[in-house]
Design a protein around this motif. Structure first.
Motif, PDB file in Angstrom:
ATOM      1  N   ILE A   1       5.020  -2.382  -3.628  1.00 31.80           N
ATOM      2  CA  ILE A   1       4.162  -3.474  -4.099  1.00 31.80           C
ATOM      3  C   ILE A   1       4.164  -4.601  -3.068  1.00 31.80           C
ATOM      4  N   MET A   2       5.362  -4.920  -2.580  1.00 27.64           N
ATOM      5  CA  MET A   2       5.476  -6.000  -1.596  1.00 27.64           C
ATOM      6  C   MET A   2       4.630  -5.698  -0.360  1.00 27.64           C
ATOM      7  N   THR A   3       4.741  -4.470   0.154  1.00 26.30           N
ATOM      8  CA  THR A   3       3.997  -4.168   1.384  1.00 26.30           C
ATOM      9  C   THR A   3       2.489  -4.195   1.125  1.00 26.30           C
ATOM     10  N   ALA A   4       2.063  -3.772  -0.074  1.00 25.37           N
ATOM     11  CA  ALA A   4       0.622  -3.790  -0.367  1.00 25.37           C
ATOM     12  C   ALA A   4       0.111  -5.218  -0.421  1.00 25.37           C
ATOM     13  N   VAL A   5       0.865  -6.096  -1.090  1.00 26.45           N
ATOM     14  CA  VAL A   5       0.410  -7.476  -1.243  1.00 26.45           C
ATOM     15  C   VAL A   5       0.451  -8.205   0.101  1.00 26.45           C
ATOM     16  N   LEU A   6       1.485  -7.933   0.907  1.00 27.17           N
ATOM     17  CA  LEU A   6       1.583  -8.597   2.204  1.00 27.17           C
ATOM     18  C   LEU A   6       0.697  -7.932   3.254  1.00 27.17           C
ATOM     19  N   GLY A   7       0.430  -6.623   3.075  1.00 25.53           N
ATOM     20  CA  GLY A   7      -0.313  -5.888   4.095  1.00 25.53           C
ATOM     21  C   GLY A   7      -1.812  -6.062   3.991  1.00 25.53           C
ATOM     22  N   ALA A   8      -2.332  -6.272   2.769  1.00 20.44           N
ATOM     23  CA  ALA A   8      -3.785  -6.374   2.597  1.00 20.44           C
ATOM     24  C   ALA A   8      -4.386  -7.492   3.450  1.00 20.44           C
ATOM     25  N   PRO A   9      -3.771  -8.689   3.480  1.00 25.75           N
ATOM     26  CA  PRO A   9      -4.335  -9.724   4.360  1.00 25.75           C
ATOM     27  C   PRO A   9      -4.380  -9.289   5.821  1.00 25.75           C
TER      28      PRO A   9
END
Lengths: 354, 335
Positions: free
Chosen positions: B315-323
């Motif tokens: 979840i963390m990587t998805a939220v941080l990676g999308a930007p």
């Protein structure tokens, strides 16, 4: 000396040819609309009367006019009829909203479900329902907020509008969608298993548990917003010609687009709040309608196509595999993905306007 | 134009140091933080086998497991992403975005539902199969299409993911048991697993690591375009196919260990490229260092942002990676 004059162009003949062509188009769309209406009525009738529990037409009339037939009344009024009605409304809304975005972007891929607006609605709604234990009204508002937030984010983050650079906007939509999906997954982990199961059914796009009060909300939104969208949509076809030409013809491209996006968000949010994100209906309806009309976009036709898709898919989901009552989204997802792949495989180089 | 660069040795040293720091943070920080001294004592105790019997030992041993799994997963995902970006010449390629993770997930769910497979060793081969089928599908659609290659590839990945999601949903809504295990698997997490499971994926992991690790020249040639590549005498299709299988193998290993983890494979090679330049012989080892650092740091961050509960690393990587993905989309000349 005689002055050679060019023969005046035969204006009346040209006008005659044009009106003939217009009449042919009108006739075609009339035929298509009638055909779709008949098909939809037939499907709704099948959805309501047939299936694992057959209800005869006289019984149907008696139940609807107030008679109480043990068993049949309950199944008709609590399952079959609400599913058919909600499916029709949701399909109308999804089809018209999808075609709106596709017309605006001049790109069949740019539908609200591919762009992540639908996911914005679902992520917000499922968070409100599971994490905050919010009541139905709040969940609908959350869906509206989520959809609006994604729409604004799409425009701001891609630094463009759907008419100018659909490719970039689609990619930004996919990025946002990936993030929203992981938020949904997180919510599912936080929930207990019963909540998670309920949320999972809803997230798949389902008409199974639709209640009459939810249908009232959806009816209200569709009756108000859909005609407005059809009206704004008639301007969109001028906007589609390009901003300069549209301004010249007295349409305000910016305002038209903003109104269209706002109406799409409202319709998407209401549909998603009631039925969940039913996959690919918004995406499939526009191109299908366009093909039926030989290349002319029409939001109303797309809406009817959407309704036909949802009601038919719900019939299949409920009765195709005996003993399994699948959510409608399973069927539309299974049908939509190959169609999207086919559309991608056969796509031509896109000509872009700067 | 030459760019002044740090000497290679210094960069590598910096990367190793960052990895060591990230590993230490991952061991020390959590709902109950341990002092560096306690971490060190605990580690020596574990090595010498003289457990002191304190509660810190249990915490440390669990954190050691998730740190080791994080290391392996970070390594695998980052290398997989780098190889996919090189092979497809698409800056947006990543096992998640191209749908490989979804294909793997579908195979895992179907195996769980119809064959009762629920061991990491079983997941692994299902994930590999599902991932390979998806990779072939995405590649086929993108090469048939005449539209923008990068865009088509990403969209094909998204289409596959959407279709797969429907099938998975169909299974999960009618099987609450499968939903119960799958919902914890699909977030992507390195926590709550025994590091022993690494042994289950080891054969595939090692082979894939060797293939991808040595693929620098192939990826460099691929960057030149197919015509030039053939003129240079590379056996284009065979070499690329082998590297692609290796990349999917790495993705499948990571999926079997931790579930699908988004965006790490996308982001890491881009970060590395900023330092190393476009040479894949440097990008690959760089990614192998930075991938684990990123996973360990985000996993550690996920433990402290919403105390007392944790946010899983996927979840963390998805939220941080999308930007970051959005940034890349805006930078790439994509319309």
């Amino acid at each position: 000396m005689t002055v050679q004059t060019r023969p005046a162009p035969d204006l009346s003949a040209a006008l005659g040819a044009m009106s003939l062509a217009t009449r042919a188009v009108r006739r075609r769309s009339l035929v298509v609309l009638t055909g779709l209406l008949v098909l939809l009525l037939g499907l709704v009738a099948a959805r309501v009367l047939l299936g694992d529990y057959t209800i005869t037409i006289p019984d149907f009339v008696r139940i609807v006019t107030g008679a109480d037939i043990p068993g049949a009344s309950y199944i008709l009024l609590e399952s079959k009829l609400p599913r058919a009605v909600a499916g029709t409304l949701a399909g109308l809304a999804l089809g018209a909203t999808g075609a709106t975005f596709q017309t605006m972007a001049r790109n069949p891929l740019a539908s609200p479900d591919v762009l992540g607006i639908t996911l914005g609605c679902s992520a917000a709604a499922v968070s409100a329902a599971v994490l905050l234990d919010a009541p139905g009204g709040m969940v609908s508002l959350a869906a509206l907020g989520g959809g609006a937030a994604v729409a604004v984010a799409l425009v701001v983050l891609s630094g463009t509008h759907p008419g100018a650079a659909p490719g970039r906007m689609i990619l930004v939509g996919i990025a946002l969608a990936a993030m929203l999906v992981s938020v949904i997954h997180w919510v599912l982990v936080r929930a207990d298993i019963y909540q998670a199961h309920e949320a999972m059914v809803w997230l798949t796009g389902s008409l199974n548990g639709v209640t009459w009060s939810e249908i009232r909300l959806l009816t209200l939104v569709v009756v108000v917003a859909l005609p407005l969208l059809l009206y704004v949509g008639s301007h969109l076809q001028v906007v589609e010609l390009g901003d300069d030409l549209a301004s010249g013809l007295g349409r305000h491209p910016r305002a038209t687009r903003t109104r269209a996006i706002a109406l799409v968000v409202v319709l998407t949010a209401a549909t998603t709040a009631v039925c969940g994100p039913i996959a690919f209906v918004a995406f499939l309806s526009g191109p299908t309608a366009r093909r039926l009309l030989r290349g002319r976009p029409s939001l109303l036709t797309a809406g009817l196509v959407g309704a036909v898709i949802v009601v038919a898919a719900d019939y299949l989901a409920a009765y195709a595999l005996p003993g399994n009552n699948f959510p409608v989204g399973v069927v539309t997802g299974l049908a939509g993905a190959p169609f999207l792949l086919w559309l991608l495989a056969t796509s031509r180089p896109v000509k872009e306007t700067a | 134009m030459t760019r002044t660069r740090l000497p290679t040795g210094a960069v590598v040293l910096l990367g190793v140091a960052a990895l060591a720091v990230a590993a230490c943070l991952s061991l020390a920080i959590g709902s109950r933080s341990l002092s560096p001294g306690a971490v060190l004592d605990g580690l020596t105790a574990l090595v010498t086998g003289e457990a002191s019997g304190s509660s810190a030992d249990g915490i440390l041993s669990a954190r050691l497991d998730r740190t080791l799994i994080g290391l392996v997963v970070g390594l695998a995902v980052a290398l997989s992403g780098a190889a996919m970006q090189g092979l497809t010449r698409n800056p947006l390629a990543d096992p998640g975005i191209l749908g490989v993770n979804s294909g793997a997930a579908l195979a895992v769910v179907l195996g769980l539902q119809f064959a009762g497979i629920s061991t990491v060793g079983g997941y692994l081969w299902l994930a590999l199969l599902g991932g390979l089928v998806t990779a072939v599908l995405v590649y086929a659609v993108a090469s048939v299409s005449q539209g923008d290659q990068s865009l088509t590839m990403v969209l094909t990945g998204a289409a596959v993911t959407a279709g797969v999601t429907s099938v998975i949903a169909g299974v999960l809504v009618s099987n609450q048991g499968a939903l119960q295990s799958f919902r914890f698997w699909q977030v992507g997490s390195v926590a709550g697993r025994d590091a022993v499971i690494i042994a289950d994926v080891l054969p595939l992991l090692v082979v894939s690591l060797l293939i991808v690790g040595l693929s620098g020249p192939v990826l460099n040639a691929a960057a030149l375009g197919e015509d030039l590549e053939r003129a240079l005498g590379q056996r284009v299709h065979l070499a690329r196919f082998v590297v692609a299988v290796g990349a999917v193998g790495l993705a499948a290993s990571a999926v079997a260990l931790a579930g699908p983890i988004a965006f790490v494979g996308l982001v890491v090679p881009h970060v590395v490229r900023l330092v190393t330049g476009p040479d894949y012989r440097r990008i690959l080892p760089g990614s192998a260092l930075v991938g684990p650092v990123l996973i360990l740091l985000t996993d550690t961050l996920g433990r402290v942002v919403t105390p007392p509960s944790e946010i899983q690393v996927g979840i963390m990587t998805a939220v941080l990676g999308a930007p970051v993905l959005i940034l890349l989309i805006r930078r790439a000349v994509l319309r």
